[in-house]
Write an enzyme that holds these catalytic residues in place. Structure first.
Site, PDB file in Angstrom:
ATOM      1  N   GLN A  29       1.905  -6.424  -3.253  1.00  0.00           N
ATOM      2  CA  GLN A  29       2.369  -6.484  -1.860  1.00  0.00           C
ATOM      3  C   GLN A  29       3.745  -5.815  -1.746  1.00  0.00           C
ATOM      4  OE1 GLN A  29       1.220  -9.874  -3.122  1.00  0.00           O
ATOM      5  NE2 GLN A  29      -0.748  -8.931  -2.804  1.00  0.00           N
TER       6      GLN A  29
ATOM      7  N   ALA B 214      -4.136  -8.078  -4.021  1.00  0.00           N
ATOM      8  CA  ALA B 214      -3.549  -6.762  -4.284  1.00  0.00           C
ATOM      9  C   ALA B 214      -4.650  -5.774  -4.655  1.00  0.00           C
ATOM     10  CB  ALA B 214      -2.565  -6.875  -5.436  1.00  0.00           C
ATOM     11  N   GLY B 215      -4.362  -4.510  -4.544  1.00  0.00           N
ATOM     12  CA  GLY B 215      -5.341  -3.512  -4.971  1.00  0.00           C
ATOM     13  C   GLY B 215      -4.646  -2.223  -5.348  1.00  0.00           C
ATOM     14  N   HIS B 216      -4.895  -1.770  -6.563  1.00  0.00           N
ATOM     15  CA  HIS B 216      -4.352  -0.479  -7.011  1.00  0.00           C
ATOM     16  C   HIS B 216      -5.530   0.411  -7.363  1.00  0.00           C
ATOM     17  CE1 HIS B 216      -0.448  -2.096  -7.349  1.00  0.00           C
ATOM     18  NE2 HIS B 216      -0.518  -2.552  -8.567  1.00  0.00           N
TER      19      HIS B 216
ATOM     20  N   VAL C 204      -8.452  -3.329  -0.778  1.00  0.00           N
ATOM     21  CA  VAL C 204      -9.154  -4.598  -0.995  1.00  0.00           C
ATOM     22  C   VAL C 204     -10.158  -4.876   0.123  1.00  0.00           C
ATOM     23  CG1 VAL C 204      -8.841  -7.111  -1.119  1.00  0.00           C
ATOM     24  CG2 VAL C 204      -7.316  -5.605  -2.388  1.00  0.00           C
TER      25      VAL C 204
ATOM     26  N   LEU D  71       4.630  12.360   0.761  1.00  0.00           N
ATOM     27  CA  LEU D  71       5.402  13.290   1.589  1.00  0.00           C
ATOM     28  C   LEU D  71       4.480  14.345   2.194  1.00  0.00           C
ATOM     29  CD1 LEU D  71       8.417  14.067   2.306  1.00  0.00           C
ATOM     30  CD2 LEU D  71       8.233  15.759   0.486  1.00  0.00           C
TER      31      LEU D  71
ATOM     32  N   SER E 216       1.242  14.235  -4.282  1.00  0.00           N
ATOM     33  CA  SER E 216      -0.222  14.235  -4.190  1.00  0.00           C
ATOM     34  C   SER E 216      -0.731  13.057  -5.007  1.00  0.00           C
ATOM     35  CB  SER E 216      -0.831  15.544  -4.720  1.00  0.00           C
ATOM     36  OG  SER E 216      -1.250  15.384  -6.058  1.00  0.00           O
TER      37      SER E 216
ATOM     38  N   THR F 189       2.634 -12.606   2.963  1.00  0.00           N
ATOM     39  CA  THR F 189       1.815 -13.254   1.956  1.00  0.00           C
ATOM     40  C   THR F 189       2.547 -14.515   1.508  1.00  0.00           C
ATOM     41  OG1 THR F 189       0.443 -12.862   0.006  1.00  0.00           O
ATOM     42  CG2 THR F 189       2.691 -11.950  -0.061  1.00  0.00           C
TER      43      THR F 189
ATOM     44  N   ASP G 252       0.815  -1.219   0.000  1.00  0.00           N
ATOM     45  CA  ASP G 252       0.000   0.000   0.000  1.00  0.00           C
ATOM     46  C   ASP G 252       0.848   1.268   0.000  1.00  0.00           C
ATOM     47  OD1 ASP G 252      -2.257  -1.726   0.338  1.00  0.00           O
ATOM     48  OD2 ASP G 252      -1.782  -1.805   2.470  1.00  0.00           O
ATOM     49  N   GLU G 253       1.986   1.221  -0.673  1.00  0.00           N
ATOM     50  CA  GLU G 253       2.893   2.376  -0.675  1.00  0.00           C
ATOM     51  C   GLU G 253       2.443   3.461  -1.650  1.00  0.00           C
ATOM     52  OE1 GLU G 253       4.030  -0.765  -1.064  1.00  0.00           O
ATOM     53  OE2 GLU G 253       5.441  -1.192   0.548  1.00  0.00           O
ATOM     54  N   GLY G 254       1.340   3.234  -2.307  1.00  0.00           N
ATOM     55  CA  GLY G 254       0.881   4.214  -3.300  1.00  0.00           C
ATOM     56  C   GLY G 254       1.391   3.828  -4.676  1.00  0.00           C
ATOM     57  N   LYS G 255       1.506   2.511  -4.891  1.00  0.00           N
ATOM     58  CA  LYS G 255       2.045   1.992  -6.147  1.00  0.00           C
ATOM     59  C   LYS G 255       1.211   2.431  -7.352  1.00  0.00           C
ATOM     60  CE  LYS G 255       3.658  -2.325  -4.837  1.00  0.00           C
ATOM     61  NZ  LYS G 255       2.570  -2.883  -4.095  1.00  0.00           N
TER      62      LYS G 255
HETATM   63  P1  IMP Z   1      -2.832 -12.898   2.047  1.00  0.00           P
HETATM   64  O1  IMP Z   1      -1.932 -12.393   0.973  1.00  0.00           O
HETATM   65  O2  IMP Z   1      -4.291 -12.658   1.783  1.00  0.00           O
HETATM   66  O3  IMP Z   1      -2.556 -14.330   2.418  1.00  0.00           O
HETATM   67  O4  IMP Z   1      -2.530 -12.056   3.389  1.00  0.00           O
HETATM   68  C1  IMP Z   1      -1.280 -12.187   4.078  1.00  0.00           C
HETATM   69  C2  IMP Z   1      -0.826 -10.833   4.622  1.00  0.00           C
HETATM   70  O5  IMP Z   1      -0.472  -9.984   3.540  1.00  0.00           O
HETATM   71  C3  IMP Z   1      -1.881 -10.086   5.432  1.00  0.00           C
HETATM   72  O6  IMP Z   1      -1.229  -9.358   6.463  1.00  0.00           O
HETATM   73  C4  IMP Z   1      -2.468  -9.120   4.419  1.00  0.00           C
HETATM   74  O7  IMP Z   1      -3.031  -7.986   5.037  1.00  0.00           O
HETATM   75  C5  IMP Z   1      -1.223  -8.766   3.630  1.00  0.00           C
HETATM   76  N1  IMP Z   1      -1.516  -8.314   2.271  1.00  0.00           N
HETATM   77  C6  IMP Z   1      -1.888  -9.074   1.211  1.00  0.00           C
HETATM   78  N2  IMP Z   1      -2.046  -8.294   0.120  1.00  0.00           N
HETATM   79  C7  IMP Z   1      -1.755  -7.038   0.473  1.00  0.00           C
HETATM   80  C8  IMP Z   1      -1.704  -5.783  -0.232  1.00  0.00           C
HETATM   81  O8  IMP Z   1      -1.939  -5.691  -1.446  1.00  0.00           O
HETATM   82  N3  IMP Z   1      -1.356  -4.708   0.521  1.00  0.00           N
HETATM   83  C9  IMP Z   1      -1.041  -4.790   1.835  1.00  0.00           C
HETATM   84  N4  IMP Z   1      -1.067  -5.917   2.526  1.00  0.00           N
HETATM   85  C10 IMP Z   1      -1.415  -7.044   1.854  1.00  0.00           C
END
Ligand code: IMP
Length: 429
Positions: free
Chosen positions: A223, A39-41, A299, A331, A414, A238, A13-16
């Site tokens: 991740q 993952a989620g962008h 997500v 920042l 931003s 993960t 979640d670094e802002g990718k």
């Molecule tokens: P899993 O990938 O669903 O098995 O989750 C394992 C760990 O990775 C958990 O702490 C999740 O919150 C974390 N995690 C999985 N995907 C992401 C992501 O895209 N961003 C941040 N954390 C993630």
């Protein structure tokens, strides 16, 4: 071939989204090589906001997207994401999305096992996304996964389902959860075959062709390094290798094809899910970071834990991830804080340690050692050049560069795509 791999350098979640979008606009092909729909962008283009989980970000920019064999693919999640973005006007189909024929599939039993196991762990839960990612990777290494190519062979599917169900139904029964019927799973997979098989191919061949045609390839990590199954805060990680090295194995190119490795880090730290977080803040500053940074999971919607920038941790991610340049994001979230802290190492039983130890007990004892820096009252939001930044903000960024032992090649100020200070072009090699 000037390729780029981008990976997270903290806990995700670094802002990718924004940085990947910017890079994707300059690439010909965008490849996902690990992870799944955990993952989620979020990509903001014009007046449209696209939330992507599985689709490589390039599809938004009209580029060829590839889902590599290192991903675990949930067919239903993919099809519903495709139909959602089509509804937003995007053109996605087999002509611009290719999927590795050897990608392992996530079946409905995987999220069921994921959730049942998390429930059984109680207080010790990992905090997974519940999407079945871990169980699907377990099946891959246990050599019982159903892969995309199997959809073309109903006999293979049937035999594989027998083995899969023997394992999973035993486990589900033991956990007191509902079991699965073979025929229903088989029918579901047979029905999915015509929808998914047109996307399937040997993507390694396409990537080899791209190499010969001098195409620019962007490898889009999901991740982050501290969630890497080997190098992260195990077991609170993960189930895939998130380091850039996995871009090669996870897509079928040689290690030389990866190109420049860009790490992405927030100007502070966040984490979702359980696990160690030495610089976590439980005070008003932590709350402020969460509010100003809008720190909620893309997500799962869970609030993210927030803390000071941990240079010791990012330095470790730079080393194990092979990061050559850092993109520093958010920042502006630090604007208005009178003093800032950066963690430079840990005190473990009175000893100064410059890395996060691997063992759980030692991790729990790691107390951050802080360097205090002066903050800034001016807004850095939207700055597009160093000249627009206060001197103390520049000092903060420069100190991060020194401590993590990597240059900041891109600074984001931003969510807007153009509010970026570019120091050097990663595609220039
Ligand atoms: P899993 O990938 O669903 O098995 O989750 C394992 C760990 O990775 C958990 O702490 C999740 O919150 C974390 N995690 C999985 N995907 C992401 C992501 O895209 N961003 C941040 N954390 C993630």
């Amino acid at each position: 071939m000037a390729n780029v791999a981008i990976i997270g350098a903290q806990w995700g979640d670094e802002g990718k989204g924004k940085v990947v979008d910017w890079l994707a606009s300059r690439a010909d092909i965008v490849v996902r090589f690990q992870g799944g729909h955990n993952a989620g962008h979020t990509l903001v283009v014009g007046n449209q906001t696209y939330k992507l989980s599985l689709l490589p970000s390039g599809v938004v920019r009209g580029k060829l997207g590839i889902i590599g064999n290192g991903v675990v693919l949930d067919p239903e999640a993919l099809l519903s994401e495709i139909s959602r973005v089509r509804g937003q006007g995007l053109d996605v189909g087999p002509h611009n999305l290719r999927i590795a024929e050897n990608v392992p599939l996530i079946l409905p039993l995987h999220p069921a096992i994921d959730k049942a196991r998390e429930e059984a762990r109680g207080e010790a839960k990992i905090g997974t996304t519940g999407r079945g990612i871990g169980p699907a990777y377990e099946d891959k290494v246990a050599r019982r996964a159903i892969r995309l190519c199997d959809l073309a062979e109903p006999e293979t599917l049937s035999a594989k389902l027998d083995e899969l169900l023997l394992h999973h139904n035993t486990l589900l029964k033991g956990l007191g959860a509902a079991t699965f019927e073979k025929q229903a799973l088989l029918d579901g997979l047979v029905a999915l075959a015509p929808k998914l098989l047109p996307y399937a191919e040997a993507v390694w061949e396409r990537l080899d062709g791209a190499r010969h045609a001098n195409k620019r390839v962007l490898f889009e990590g999901a991740q982050a390094v501290m969630l890497d199954v080997d190098h992260g805060t195990y077991p609170f990680v993960t189930s895939s290798n998130t380091v850039a090295g996995n871009a090669a194995a996870g897509s079928g190119i040689g290690p030389h094809g990866i190109g420049t490795v860009l790490g992405i880090a927030k100007a502070y730290t966040t984490r979702v899910g359980s696990g160690p977080f030495p610089t976590e803040l439980f005070d008003d500053v932590g709350k402020r970071l969460g509010e100003r940074g809008r720190e909620f999971g893309t997500v799962t919607g869970r609030p993210r834990r927030c803390g000071w920038f941990d240079a010791c941790l990012v330095r470790q991610a730079v080393k194990v991830g092979g990061v050559q340049g850092l993109a520093l994001t958010k920042l502006d979230v630090l604007d208005g804080l009178t003093e800032l802290k950066i963690c430079t190492g840990y005190d473990i039983d009175g000893e100064v340690v410059k890395r996060l130890p691997a063992a759980l007990g030692a991790q729990a004892k790691a107390k951050p050692i802080y360097e205090v820096l002066e903050g800034w009252s001016q807004s850095t939001m939207g700055a597009r050049s160093w000249a627009e930044l206060p001197a103390t903000a520049i000092k903060y960024v420069k100190r991060i560069e020194e401590l993590v032992e990597a240059p900041v090649t891109l600074l984001s100020t931003s969510p807007e795509r153009d509010d970026t200070i570019l120091v050097s072009d990663p595609f220039a090699g």
